[in-house]
Design a protein around this motif. Structure first.
Motif, PDB file in Angstrom:
ATOM      1  N   ALA A 173       0.812  -1.344  -0.142  1.00 22.28           N
ATOM      2  CA  ALA A 173      -0.012   0.192   0.000  1.00 22.28           C
ATOM      3  C   ALA A 173       0.960   1.171   0.055  1.00 22.28           C
ATOM      4  O   ALA A 173       1.978   1.189   0.393  1.00 22.28           O
ATOM      5  CB  ALA A 173      -0.847   0.122   1.108  1.00 22.28           C
ATOM      6  N   MET A 201       0.888   3.678   2.104  1.00 21.41           N
ATOM      7  CA  MET A 201       1.225   4.035   3.238  1.00 21.41           C
ATOM      8  C   MET A 201       2.490   3.163   3.775  1.00 21.41           C
ATOM      9  O   MET A 201       3.234   3.545   4.828  1.00 21.41           O
ATOM     10  CB  MET A 201       0.199   3.910   4.297  1.00 21.41           C
ATOM     11  N   ARG A 213       0.033  -7.228  -4.064  1.00 25.74           N
ATOM     12  CA  ARG A 213      -0.348  -7.908  -3.053  1.00 25.74           C
ATOM     13  C   ARG A 213      -0.374  -9.587  -3.365  1.00 25.74           C
ATOM     14  O   ARG A 213      -1.021  -9.933  -4.520  1.00 25.74           O
ATOM     15  CB  ARG A 213      -1.917  -7.485  -2.706  1.00 25.74           C
ATOM     16  N   MET A 250      -0.969   2.814  -6.624  1.00 30.03           N
ATOM     17  CA  MET A 250      -2.019   3.347  -5.612  1.00 30.03           C
ATOM     18  C   MET A 250      -1.618   4.794  -5.478  1.00 30.03           C
ATOM     19  O   MET A 250      -0.574   5.137  -5.358  1.00 30.03           O
ATOM     20  CB  MET A 250      -1.852   2.822  -4.158  1.00 30.03           C
ATOM     21  N   TRP A 276      -9.184   0.408   8.658  1.00 31.89           N
ATOM     22  CA  TRP A 276      -8.059  -0.211   7.716  1.00 31.89           C
ATOM     23  C   TRP A 276      -6.741  -0.202   8.457  1.00 31.89           C
ATOM     24  O   TRP A 276      -6.383   0.628   9.543  1.00 31.89           O
ATOM     25  CB  TRP A 276      -7.737   0.852   6.665  1.00 31.89           C
ATOM     26  N   VAL A 292      -8.173   6.789   5.376  1.00 38.11           N
ATOM     27  CA  VAL A 292      -7.978   6.125   6.683  1.00 38.11           C
ATOM     28  C   VAL A 292      -7.654   7.271   7.668  1.00 38.11           C
ATOM     29  O   VAL A 292      -6.822   7.965   7.304  1.00 38.11           O
ATOM     30  CB  VAL A 292      -7.041   5.318   6.560  1.00 38.11           C
ATOM     31  N   THR A 318      -4.689   8.060   2.708  1.00 36.74           N
ATOM     32  CA  THR A 318      -5.636   7.500   1.659  1.00 36.74           C
ATOM     33  C   THR A 318      -4.916   6.832   0.724  1.00 36.74           C
ATOM     34  O   THR A 318      -3.808   6.772   0.257  1.00 36.74           O
ATOM     35  CB  THR A 318      -6.192   8.910   1.065  1.00 36.74           C
ATOM     36  N   GLY A 319      -5.884   5.845  -0.278  1.00 44.06           N
ATOM     37  CA  GLY A 319      -5.394   5.152  -1.235  1.00 44.06           C
ATOM     38  C   GLY A 319      -6.688   5.128  -2.417  1.00 44.06           C
ATOM     39  O   GLY A 319      -7.631   4.903  -1.892  1.00 44.06           O
TER      40      GLY A 319
HETATM   41  N1  SER Z   1      -3.979   2.151   3.286  1.00 43.23           N
HETATM   42  C1  SER Z   1      -5.311   2.125   2.684  1.00 43.23           C
HETATM   43  C2  SER Z   1      -5.362   1.222   1.913  1.00 43.23           C
HETATM   44  O1  SER Z   1      -4.497   0.370   1.266  1.00 43.23           O
HETATM   45  C3  SER Z   1      -5.434   3.744   2.211  1.00 43.23           C
HETATM   46  O2  SER Z   1      -4.334   3.826   1.484  1.00 43.23           O
HETATM   47  O3  SER Z   1      -6.522   0.984   1.361  1.00 43.23           O
END
Ligand code: SER
Length: 588
Positions: A40, A42, A68, A86, A160, A203, A225-226
């Motif tokens: 992700a 983040m 993933r 993302m 999340w 999030v 956010t994503g």
């Molecule tokens: N970490 C959250 C997601 O993967 C928002 O970026 O959805």
């Protein structure tokens, strides 16, 4: 709208809201023992969400490459991908719900021109750890989303993280797009109606989940956010299948050409073509990363191997009989993405050669599996030992008029999946970006080790990867030969002398150019000329003073003095891949 337009619009928008644009981090986590891939936007930012200062400030935005792999076997539907990009924006203890939601709304309606009638949102309904997110409801109402389009959902849907077992997490609010041009969106939002497609997730990371399962408040309230590019691109172009967007269609067309079949000929064919496109793209991106990952039986290399082999098997089901065909799909991936990710073009030969090699190796295994099949092998053995997908075995069985016990297969498969889930959960065990004292110490030791290796073996040594658990340090570096005992002792001695001198570890912020000028080690794939953190051990960057023992661009965290480390010991030195050696070391 094209994918590049979306990327650019997103970054420009958040730049206009004073966000620093940070480049995509490598797909392979730096210094994070707990996961194989960045999953992700983040993920590379965990230390900063936990309170480390980011050199670019407290508002960031990026387009991050992600992988993933938990549900590899589920790839094949219209929207599930192993590799995806993302878009994300972050507040590190700066703005919170109001600005995050208002900006999300502004971007969707004014920049992507989505009519408000086609939007719906969901928020967290509350539980024993955190209350109903009334604040978000009120903000959504204030921008014009009617109450009937705001769903309140449980933790399963609207919470999340953490990305591993511990770490930053919190309630989120998700945005949905009505993806049907023929029928107007219903007044009420029903999250179960699949024509509502989730496109963005804000999030509100204000908790840290501890190893004991407690939710403690974080030092700072963050926003994470994503937005997945593939799905957003599909819905904005009125498509209900990500594989029909420009990010996949050229690959799909190539698979059609190679197989002589049509994408929509049957459900099985659609699924097989998606798997081929998805898996080859993911393998290309993993191998393109400057970490020299090749197909193998270990860690990331094993994932690449599984992806390539699964793609080949599905290719076979599609009757692709050309020799060395995966490189033809890979060439398209490289061509389609090279503007955004130059590492694809830079590592093109490496990628294509490895694909060829793996294809040749797998061909031999496949032939053996087919011979087993002729002898009447069990469907599950064919799957687990030779990697035959059940669909392929069924096809073969049909041709031969043999019955397959599908119930038995499903039963065995279920057990197998449970086992592999437990195994991948094990990867997350010590929590994402574990920041224990032990890890911190080994992280500082890794900097000393690199500096010592360069002194003993020469300046050709550069870091190729590292993986740290609280127990040990694993360090990969470029070098062509096995280290002699003398060299190992010399490296250990240098590191231990530095520890004894109890040198100060200093963090300085500077521009990337300045860092390079000072000879700091690090990854220079960055595109934006931003500010970086340089950790210097001993000495000083001032002219005339003693030079530092080590200078590295790094996110941290580190110990304050080398004296905290104890005794450094190399426990193993071995080959990692061609031209790359691996050292395992501990602190006693
Ligand atoms: N970490 C959250 C997601 O993967 C928002 O970026 O959805």
């Amino acid at each position: 709208m094209t994918s590049q337009e979306i990327r650019q619009k997103y970054l420009d928008f958040f730049k206009s809201k004073n966000h620093a644009i940070i480049p995509s981090a490598s797909l392979i986590p730096e210094n994070d023992p707990t996961t194989l891939f960045i999953s992700a936007g983040m993920h590379p930012l965990v230390p900063f969400l936990m309170g480390e200062k980011h050199p670019q400030g407290n508002r960031l935005a990026s387009v991050q490459k992600c992988i993933r792999t938990i549900d590899i076997d589920e790839v094949g539907n219209a929207y599930h991908h192993t590799f995806f990009e993302m878009l994300g924006n972050w507040s590190l203890g700066d703005y919170f719900k109001k600005q995050a939601i208002e900006w999300s709304f502004e971007f969707l309606t004014k920049y992507l021109d989505i009519p408000i009638e086609r939007l719906a949102v969901s928020v967290f309904e509350g539980d024993e750890n955190a209350h109903l997110d009334e604040e978000s409801i009120n903000i959504w109402k204030s921008v014009g989303i009617p109450e009937s389009r705001i769903a309140k959902l449980s933790k399963e849907d609207n919470w999340w993280g953490p990305a591993g077992q511990t770490g930053p997490c919190g309630p989120d609010t998700e945005m949905f797009y009505w993806n049907d041009d023929k029928e107007p969106a219903p007044k009420d939002f029903d999250p179960k109606n699949t024509r509502w497609v989730e496109i963005w997730n804000d999030v509100f990371m204000e908790y840290n989940k501890t190893a004991e399962g407690e939710y403690e408040p974080l030092k700072q309230k963050n926003v994470d956010t994503g937005m997945g590019i593939e799905r957003t691109l599909a819905v904005l172009n009125g498509l209900n299948d990500d594989y029909k967007t420009e990010l996949f269609i050229n690959q799909i067309n190539k698979v059609e050409e190679l197989s002589g079949k049509k994408y929509e000929e049957s459900e099985e064919i659609t699924k097989a073509m998606r798997i081929v496109a998805d898996h080859i793209k993911a393998s290309v991106f993993i191998m393109a990363d400057d970490k020299n990952i090749v197909p193998s039986n270990l860690d990331q290399g094993y994932v690449v191997r599984r992806l390539i082999r699964r793609a080949i098997r599905y290719g076979r089901m599609l009757n692709i009989d050309k020799e060395l065909w995966t490189r033809e799909i890979a060439r398209i991936v490289i061509k389609d993405y090279k503007e955004t990710y130059p590492e694809l073009e830079n590592n093109k030969e490496f990628i294509l050669n490895n694909l060829d090699e793996e294809e040749q190796k797998f061909k031999k295994t496949l032939e053996k599996g087919l011979r087993e099949f002729e002898k009447g092998a069990d469907a599950f053995v064919l799957f687990s030992t030779y990697g035959f997908p059940i669909e392929m075995t069924q096809e073969l069985a049909k041709e031969k008029g043999i019955e397959i016990d599908i119930e038995k297969f499903n039963e065995q498969m279920k057990k197998h999946q449970e086992l592999s889930r437990t195994a991948s959960a094990g990867k997350f065990k010590s929590g994402l970006a574990d920041d224990s004292e032990e890890t911190k110490k080994l992280h500082t030791a890794a900097h000393l080790l690199l500096a010592a290796l360069r002194k003993v073996l020469g300046e050709n040594v550069i870091q190729k990867g590292s993986n740290i658990t609280p127990e040990r340090l694993r360090f990969d570096f470029s070098h062509n030969e096995k280290l002699t005992d003398e060299q190992k002792q010399e490296v250990e001695k240098l590191v231990n002398e530095t520890i004894k001198e109890d040198l100060q570890v200093i963090c300085e912020e500077m521009s990337l150019d300045q860092a390079k000028e000072q000879g700091a080690m690090g990854i220079f794939e960055s595109k934006y000329g931003e500010k970086v953190k340089v950790y210097a051990i001993g000495g000083s960057s001032d002219a005339g003073s003693e030079p530092s023992f080590s200078r590295e661009i790094c996110a941290g965290p580190h110990v304050k003095h080398t004296g905290e480390l104890g005794y450094f010991k190399i426990t193993k030195e071995q080959s990692s891949s061609a031209g790359v050696r691996r050292i395992k070391a501990i602190l006693e």
